[in-house]
Write an enzyme that holds these catalytic residues in place. Structure first.
Site, PDB file in Angstrom:
ATOM      1  N   LYS A 111      32.983  46.071  31.479  1.00 47.37           N
ATOM      2  CA  LYS A 111      34.179  45.306  31.820  1.00 47.37           C
ATOM      3  C   LYS A 111      33.768  43.880  32.150  1.00 47.37           C
ATOM      4  CE  LYS A 111      37.989  47.485  34.247  1.00 47.37           C
ATOM      5  NZ  LYS A 111      38.379  47.973  35.563  1.00 47.37           N
TER       6      LYS A 111
HETATM    7  C1  E4P Z   1      41.805  48.580  35.661  1.00 50.91           C
HETATM    8  O1  E4P Z   1      40.825  48.810  35.009  1.00 50.91           O
HETATM    9  C2  E4P Z   1      41.787  48.249  37.097  1.00 50.91           C
HETATM   10  O2  E4P Z   1      40.753  48.964  37.706  1.00 50.91           O
HETATM   11  C3  E4P Z   1      43.041  48.649  37.836  1.00 50.91           C
HETATM   12  O3  E4P Z   1      44.010  49.211  37.015  1.00 50.91           O
HETATM   13  C4  E4P Z   1      43.478  47.707  38.897  1.00 50.91           C
HETATM   14  O4  E4P Z   1      44.675  48.143  39.441  1.00 50.91           O
HETATM   15  P1  E4P Z   1      45.223  47.743  40.880  1.00 50.91           P
HETATM   16  O5  E4P Z   1      46.167  46.616  40.705  1.00 50.91           O
HETATM   17  O6  E4P Z   1      45.912  48.982  41.350  1.00 50.91           O
HETATM   18  O7  E4P Z   1      44.034  47.388  41.728  1.00 50.91           O
END
Ligand code: E4P
Length: 227
Positions: A83
């Site tokens: 990522k």
């Molecule tokens: C995606 O890969 C992220 O980890 C995640 O969906 C972030 O979501 P949040 O807004 O609940 O932290």
């Protein structure tokens, strides 16, 4: 539509893997920090446990740092997806990594144009954060709709990974729009199984069966004696 779990918690991941509804996992520094253990060891455990793609985020923000970190992360397992952030350095790194056949997930995408750029950089997954957009008064689902259209228009290979999902209606809308993947917090996954009429129906079937047993005066072992 593929379903990933947005979690770094082994029991949570295991629970949904065992049910058989999970295609992969996404983690981020916040989710790993929540576990309160060595993150590298935790990631190794998740990679071993999960047969599908597992996204692991870099912490560097500069091009050289992202590429170096990504190469080390990529060595952790065949199912790893790196990522990288939706920045100029991030996308430059994604371009480089995609040429090295390292799978990437561009995170922190909040607009269709960002998603378009990430796809052009060769991202395997593009992650628009819909819940965080809703939180600040924008329609997160609009970004998914636009990206589905854009990716279709140009037959782009990147997959839309719907992220920051807050409730089952997000999942339903994303699925109807044709998004490739959604990554779900465990509580949203749990909620998707439930319907009050399922509970009522199940209670009724059990009660009716017990009534029959009472009427026949014996315990019934369902259908075991059938030819
Ligand atoms: C995606 O890969 C992220 O980890 C995640 O969906 C972030 O979501 P949040 O807004 O609940 O932290």
């Amino acid at each position: 539509m593929k379903l990933f779990i947005d979690s770094a918690n082994i029991p949570q991941i295991k629970k949904f893997l065992d049910i058989g509804v999970l295609d992969g996992v996404t983690t981020n520094p916040t989710l790993l920090a929540k576990e309160g253990v060595d993150p590298a060891e935790q990631v190794e455990k998740i990679l071993k446990l999960v047969p599908g793609p597992v996204s692991v985020e870099v912490l560097s923000t500069d091009y050289e740092g992202i590429v170096g970190e990504a190469r080390r992360i990529a060595e952790m397992g065949e199912n790893v997806v790196v990522k990288a952030p939706m920045t100029q350095d991030g996308l430059r790194a994604v371009r480089k990594l995609s040429r090295e056949n390292i799978k990437t997930n561009v995170t922190l995408v909040f607009s269709p144009n960002q998603g378009l750029l990430a796809a052009k950089a060769g991202a395997t997954y593009v992650s628009p954060f819909i819940g965080r957009l809703d939180d600040v008064g924008y329609d997160g689902m609009r970004v998914i709709k636009d990206l589905v259209e854009i990716f279709r228009n140009y037959s782009m290979a990147s997959q839309i990974l719907v992220s920051s999902v807050r409730h089952p209606v997000h999942v339903l809308r994303a699925a109807k729009l044709g998004a490739h993947v959604a990554t779900l917090p465990p509580d949203v996954l749990d909620k998707m199984f439930n319907h009050p009429l399922t509970d009522v129906g199940l209670k009724r079937f059990t009660a009716d069966w017990q009534e029959l047993e009472k009427h026949l005066g014996r315990k019934l072992t369902p259908y075991r004696s059938m030819p």
